[in-house]
Design a protein around this motif. Structure first.
Motif, PDB file in Angstrom:
ATOM      1  N   THR A  55       0.850  -1.188   0.000  1.00 30.49           N
ATOM      2  CA  THR A  55       0.000   0.000   0.000  1.00 30.49           C
ATOM      3  C   THR A  55       0.889   1.243   0.000  1.00 30.49           C
ATOM      4  OG1 THR A  55      -0.082  -0.028   2.418  1.00 30.49           O
ATOM      5  CG2 THR A  55      -1.874  -1.133   1.236  1.00 30.49           C
ATOM      6  N   GLU A  56       0.289   2.394  -0.264  1.00 25.77           N
ATOM      7  CA  GLU A  56       1.055   3.640  -0.305  1.00 25.77           C
ATOM      8  C   GLU A  56       1.378   4.137   1.105  1.00 25.77           C
ATOM      9  OE1 GLU A  56      -0.900   6.634  -2.599  1.00 25.77           O
ATOM     10  OE2 GLU A  56      -0.851   5.472  -4.466  1.00 25.77           O
ATOM     11  N   PHE A  57       2.511   4.796   1.234  1.00 25.62           N
ATOM     12  CA  PHE A  57       2.870   5.482   2.477  1.00 25.62           C
ATOM     13  C   PHE A  57       3.531   6.812   2.114  1.00 25.62           C
ATOM     14  CE2 PHE A  57       6.361   2.740   1.289  1.00 25.62           C
ATOM     15  CZ  PHE A  57       7.518   3.455   1.559  1.00 25.62           C
ATOM     16  N   SER A  58       3.518   7.735   3.047  1.00 26.12           N
ATOM     17  CA  SER A  58       4.009   9.091   2.788  1.00 26.12           C
ATOM     18  C   SER A  58       5.285   9.375   3.551  1.00 26.12           C
ATOM     19  CB  SER A  58       2.953  10.130   3.172  1.00 26.12           C
ATOM     20  OG  SER A  58       1.795   9.997   2.366  1.00 26.12           O
ATOM     21  N   VAL A  59       6.236   9.955   2.850  1.00 26.51           N
ATOM     22  CA  VAL A  59       7.476  10.453   3.459  1.00 26.51           C
ATOM     23  C   VAL A  59       7.858  11.747   2.739  1.00 26.51           C
ATOM     24  CG1 VAL A  59       9.897  10.016   4.006  1.00 26.51           C
ATOM     25  CG2 VAL A  59       8.274   8.109   3.975  1.00 26.51           C
ATOM     26  N   GLY A  60       8.097  12.790   3.497  1.00 31.23           N
ATOM     27  CA  GLY A  60       8.560  14.051   2.918  1.00 31.23           C
ATOM     28  C   GLY A  60       7.566  14.713   1.988  1.00 31.23           C
ATOM     29  N   GLY A  61       6.277  14.412   2.194  1.00 31.01           N
ATOM     30  CA  GLY A  61       5.267  15.002   1.335  1.00 31.01           C
ATOM     31  C   GLY A  61       5.054  14.259   0.025  1.00 31.01           C
ATOM     32  N   TYR A  62       5.694  13.101  -0.119  1.00 27.66           N
ATOM     33  CA  TYR A  62       5.557  12.298  -1.332  1.00 27.66           C
ATOM     34  C   TYR A  62       4.972  10.926  -0.976  1.00 27.66           C
ATOM     35  CZ  TYR A  62       8.626  15.851  -3.262  1.00 27.66           C
ATOM     36  OH  TYR A  62       9.160  17.049  -3.651  1.00 27.66           O
ATOM     37  N   ARG A  63       4.366  10.280  -1.968  1.00 22.35           N
ATOM     38  CA  ARG A  63       3.749   8.971  -1.779  1.00 22.35           C
ATOM     39  C   ARG A  63       4.637   7.891  -2.413  1.00 22.35           C
ATOM     40  NH1 ARG A  63      -0.164   8.616  -4.865  1.00 22.35           N
ATOM     41  NH2 ARG A  63       0.031  10.601  -5.975  1.00 22.35           N
ATOM     42  N   TRP A  64       4.815   6.795  -1.662  1.00 25.93           N
ATOM     43  CA  TRP A  64       5.712   5.726  -2.080  1.00 25.93           C
ATOM     44  C   TRP A  64       5.030   4.376  -1.921  1.00 25.93           C
ATOM     45  CZ3 TRP A  64      10.409   7.976  -3.501  1.00 25.93           C
ATOM     46  CH2 TRP A  64      10.665   9.244  -2.974  1.00 25.93           C
ATOM     47  N   VAL A  65       5.581   3.364  -2.604  1.00 25.89           N
ATOM     48  CA  VAL A  65       5.194   1.971  -2.365  1.00 25.89           C
ATOM     49  C   VAL A  65       6.458   1.109  -2.425  1.00 25.89           C
ATOM     50  CG1 VAL A  65       2.820   2.148  -3.239  1.00 25.89           C
ATOM     51  CG2 VAL A  65       4.688   1.521  -4.799  1.00 25.89           C
ATOM     52  N   LEU A  66       6.388  -0.004  -1.721  1.00 26.92           N
ATOM     53  CA  LEU A  66       7.446  -1.020  -1.806  1.00 26.92           C
ATOM     54  C   LEU A  66       7.070  -2.035  -2.883  1.00 26.92           C
ATOM     55  CD1 LEU A  66       8.483  -2.135   1.799  1.00 26.92           C
ATOM     56  CD2 LEU A  66       9.910  -1.011   0.090  1.00 26.92           C
ATOM     57  N   GLN A  67       8.064  -2.496  -3.609  1.00 25.39           N
ATOM     58  CA  GLN A  67       7.879  -3.589  -4.554  1.00 25.39           C
ATOM     59  C   GLN A  67       8.823  -4.725  -4.139  1.00 25.39           C
ATOM     60  OE1 GLN A  67       8.615  -1.915  -8.452  1.00 25.39           O
ATOM     61  NE2 GLN A  67       6.540  -1.111  -8.629  1.00 25.39           N
ATOM     62  N   ILE A  68       8.238  -5.861  -3.836  1.00 27.14           N
ATOM     63  CA  ILE A  68       9.016  -7.009  -3.364  1.00 27.14           C
ATOM     64  C   ILE A  68       8.926  -8.127  -4.391  1.00 27.14           C
ATOM     65  CG2 ILE A  68       9.294  -8.711  -1.526  1.00 27.14           C
ATOM     66  CD1 ILE A  68       7.859  -6.669   0.331  1.00 27.14           C
ATOM     67  N   TYR A  69      10.081  -8.535  -4.902  1.00 23.88           N
ATOM     68  CA  TYR A  69      10.161  -9.649  -5.858  1.00 23.88           C
ATOM     69  C   TYR A  69      10.583 -10.905  -5.086  1.00 23.88           C
ATOM     70  CZ  TYR A  69      10.149  -6.344  -9.821  1.00 23.88           C
ATOM     71  OH  TYR A  69       9.820  -5.384 -10.738  1.00 23.88           O
ATOM     72  N   LEU A  95      16.159 -12.308  -3.200  1.00 25.41           N
ATOM     73  CA  LEU A  95      14.999 -11.491  -2.882  1.00 25.41           C
ATOM     74  C   LEU A  95      15.337 -10.065  -3.319  1.00 25.41           C
ATOM     75  CD1 LEU A  95      12.228 -11.768  -1.262  1.00 25.41           C
ATOM     76  CD2 LEU A  95      13.458 -10.706   0.619  1.00 25.41           C
ATOM     77  N   SER A  96      14.481  -9.460  -4.140  1.00 25.42           N
ATOM     78  CA  SER A  96      14.716  -8.103  -4.638  1.00 25.42           C
ATOM     79  C   SER A  96      13.671  -7.162  -4.054  1.00 25.42           C
ATOM     80  CB  SER A  96      14.640  -8.057  -6.170  1.00 25.42           C
ATOM     81  OG  SER A  96      15.536  -8.982  -6.754  1.00 25.42           O
ATOM     82  N   ILE A  97      14.100  -5.982  -3.640  1.00 25.16           N
ATOM     83  CA  ILE A  97      13.176  -5.006  -3.043  1.00 25.16           C
ATOM     84  C   ILE A  97      13.442  -3.638  -3.661  1.00 25.16           C
ATOM     85  CG2 ILE A  97      12.339  -3.928  -0.922  1.00 25.16           C
ATOM     86  CD1 ILE A  97      13.264  -6.356   0.623  1.00 25.16           C
ATOM     87  N   TYR A  98      12.344  -2.974  -4.050  1.00 26.32           N
ATOM     88  CA  TYR A  98      12.452  -1.679  -4.712  1.00 26.32           C
ATOM     89  C   TYR A  98      11.520  -0.663  -4.053  1.00 26.32           C
ATOM     90  CZ  TYR A  98      14.943  -4.189  -8.370  1.00 26.32           C
ATOM     91  OH  TYR A  98      15.857  -4.954  -9.049  1.00 26.32           O
ATOM     92  N   LEU A  99      11.849   0.594  -4.286  1.00 30.20           N
ATOM     93  CA  LEU A  99      11.036   1.715  -3.822  1.00 30.20           C
ATOM     94  C   LEU A  99      10.502   2.450  -5.047  1.00 30.20           C
ATOM     95  CD1 LEU A  99      10.136   3.562  -1.385  1.00 30.20           C
ATOM     96  CD2 LEU A  99      12.207   4.905  -1.858  1.00 30.20           C
ATOM     97  N   LYS A 100       9.197   2.671  -5.063  1.00 28.96           N
ATOM     98  CA  LYS A 100       8.565   3.362  -6.197  1.00 28.96           C
ATOM     99  C   LYS A 100       7.930   4.667  -5.722  1.00 28.96           C
ATOM    100  CE  LYS A 100       4.737   2.934  -9.492  1.00 28.96           C
ATOM    101  NZ  LYS A 100       3.631   2.064  -9.969  1.00 28.96           N
ATOM    102  N   LEU A 101       8.190   5.734  -6.458  1.00 28.96           N
ATOM    103  CA  LEU A 101       7.555   7.031  -6.202  1.00 28.96           C
ATOM    104  C   LEU A 101       6.230   7.085  -6.954  1.00 28.96           C
ATOM    105  CD1 LEU A 101       7.645   9.999  -5.133  1.00 28.96           C
ATOM    106  CD2 LEU A 101       8.835  10.586  -7.262  1.00 28.96           C
ATOM    107  N   CYS A 102       5.149   7.365  -6.248  1.00 28.72           N
ATOM    108  CA  CYS A 102       3.823   7.401  -6.876  1.00 28.72           C
ATOM    109  C   CYS A 102       3.504   8.762  -7.476  1.00 28.72           C
ATOM    110  CB  CYS A 102       2.756   7.039  -5.850  1.00 28.72           C
ATOM    111  SG  CYS A 102       2.951   5.381  -5.154  1.00 28.72           S
ATOM    112  N   ASN A 103       4.093   9.816  -6.929  1.00 34.46           N
ATOM    113  CA  ASN A 103       3.849  11.156  -7.466  1.00 34.46           C
ATOM    114  C   ASN A 103       4.456  11.289  -8.855  1.00 34.46           C
ATOM    115  OD1 ASN A 103       4.352  11.398  -4.343  1.00 34.46           O
ATOM    116  ND2 ASN A 103       2.952  13.049  -4.871  1.00 34.46           N
ATOM    117  N   LYS A 104       3.817  12.059  -9.695  1.00 34.08           N
ATOM    118  CA  LYS A 104       4.345  12.363 -11.016  1.00 34.08           C
ATOM    119  C   LYS A 104       5.157  13.655 -10.940  1.00 34.08           C
ATOM    120  CE  LYS A 104       2.237   8.907 -13.000  1.00 34.08           C
ATOM    121  NZ  LYS A 104       3.005   7.736 -13.491  1.00 34.08           N
ATOM    122  N   LEU A 105       6.422  13.580 -11.280  1.00 36.40           N
ATOM    123  CA  LEU A 105       7.274  14.753 -11.273  1.00 36.40           C
ATOM    124  C   LEU A 105       7.341  15.347 -12.674  1.00 36.40           C
ATOM    125  CD1 LEU A 105      10.266  13.567  -9.037  1.00 36.40           C
ATOM    126  CD2 LEU A 105       8.223  14.840  -8.358  1.00 36.40           C
TER     127      LEU A 105
END
Length: 318
Positions: free
Chosen positions: A55-69, A82-92
């Motif tokens: 699910t989404e979470f907020s840090v620094g005024g931006y929305r993020w999600v974790l992606q776990i492979y 095991l691969s883990i990534y961070l995705k920014l949901c906001n459009k820059l």
């Protein structure tokens, strides 16, 4: 590294990851994801390229999600890990970016501590790159080995910590033309010219939803005082012209001849802003010409002044 992890403060240089230990029950600073029935969840993924997204979470005024492979991201050389990534949901937008240090955490249920995997490199999220992470967090065999405490009774816990180093969201501005078919000319006759003060104003008038006044200095202003009549256009309200916003106006200031003489006209191009709301000409017309009867500029103690707006452009932040 064997299947049984040795928790040391060593860096895996080949993967660009540093591994740290957090003892005790202190949770991840920004996000925690508890997964029950992990094996059933991962078996439902159709191929090794698929991932579990949080699910989404907020840090620094931006929305993020974790992606776990769970089976590793093969496209990023993560096969067998095991691969883990961070995705920014906001459009820059173009030119915008966020520099981030990313930590992924996995909870060791057996020893009540988190193992932290920190990407050694600062990552830049921008309009072209919204996902960063680590393809080789730890070997799958190490994660699935119950003796390591990461996956027990088919349950596991992941976490994320996102440290924003700096962010640049450039200010955007736009210049728009203010076009209109409405009349953009205003005339006013100053009466009793010889008795006017040194600083006279017309009534307020409205052009393109802005209010203005004509300002006449009958005996001149500044270096032209005593030599010429000065004529200015005054923007009376400039509340929206802040932070460098400007209204560029091309206009004609004119003193009309009230007989068959020649009008005196000056073409002006002026940037109106919060700190500069009055523009025009100090030396608009020499006093000797003004009072020449044949000019018709002053007739019956009246001075007829006119402004004609030609073009207007608005520069403002968006």
């Amino acid at each position: 590294m064997g299947d049984h992890l040795q928790y040391t403060f060593k860096t895996d240089n080949s993967a660009g990851i540093i591994r740290l230990i957090r003892y005790g029950e202190q949770p991840p600073a920004h996000y925690k994801l508890d997964i029950d029935s992990f094996s059933q969840l991962t078996s439902s993924l159709q191929s090794n390229l698929y991932f579990v997204e949080s699910t989404e979470f907020s840090v620094g005024g931006y929305r993020w999600v974790l992606q776990i492979y769970p089976h590793g991201n093969k496209k990023d050389d993560g096969d067998g890990y095991l691969s883990i990534y961070l995705k920014l949901c906001n459009k820059l937008g173009p030119g915008s970016f966020i520099n981030v240090i990313f930590r992924a955490l996995i909870y060791d249920q057996q020893n009540s501590k988190y193992l932290i995997f920190q990407d050694l490199r600062e990552r830049r999220f921008d309009a072209t790159k919204a996902v960063w992470g680590m393809s080789k967090v730890l070997p799958q065999t190490a994660f699935y080995a119950e003796s390591n405490g990461f996956l027990m009774e088919d349950r596991c816990t992941f976490g994320a910590e996102v440290f924003i180093i700096n962010t640049t969201i450039p200010t955007s501005a736009k210049v728009t033309s203010i076009d209109s078919n409405r009349t953009r000319t205003y005339s006013y006759r100053f009466e009793n010219f010889s008795k006017l003060s040194d600083d006279e104003y017309s009534p307020e008038f409205t052009i393109e939803d802005r209010t203005w006044k004509l300002n006449v200095r009958p005996r001149g202003n500044g270096v032209e005082k005593g030599k010429c009549l000065s004529l200015f256009l005054l923007l009376t309200r400039a509340n929206d012209l802040i932070a460098g916003n400007k209204l560029y106006v091309e206009y004609e200031l004119r003193i009309k001849s009230q007989c068959n003489g020649t009008d005196r006209t000056r073409i002006c191009k002026s940037p109106f802003e919060k700190s500069s709301v009055s523009w025009g000409h100090m030396g608009f017309v020499p006093l000797r010409d003004l009072h020449t009867e044949s000019s018709g500029l002053v007739m019956g103690e009246g001075l007829l002044v006119e402004v004609c707006f030609k073009r207007m452009f608005m520069l403002k932040n968006i």
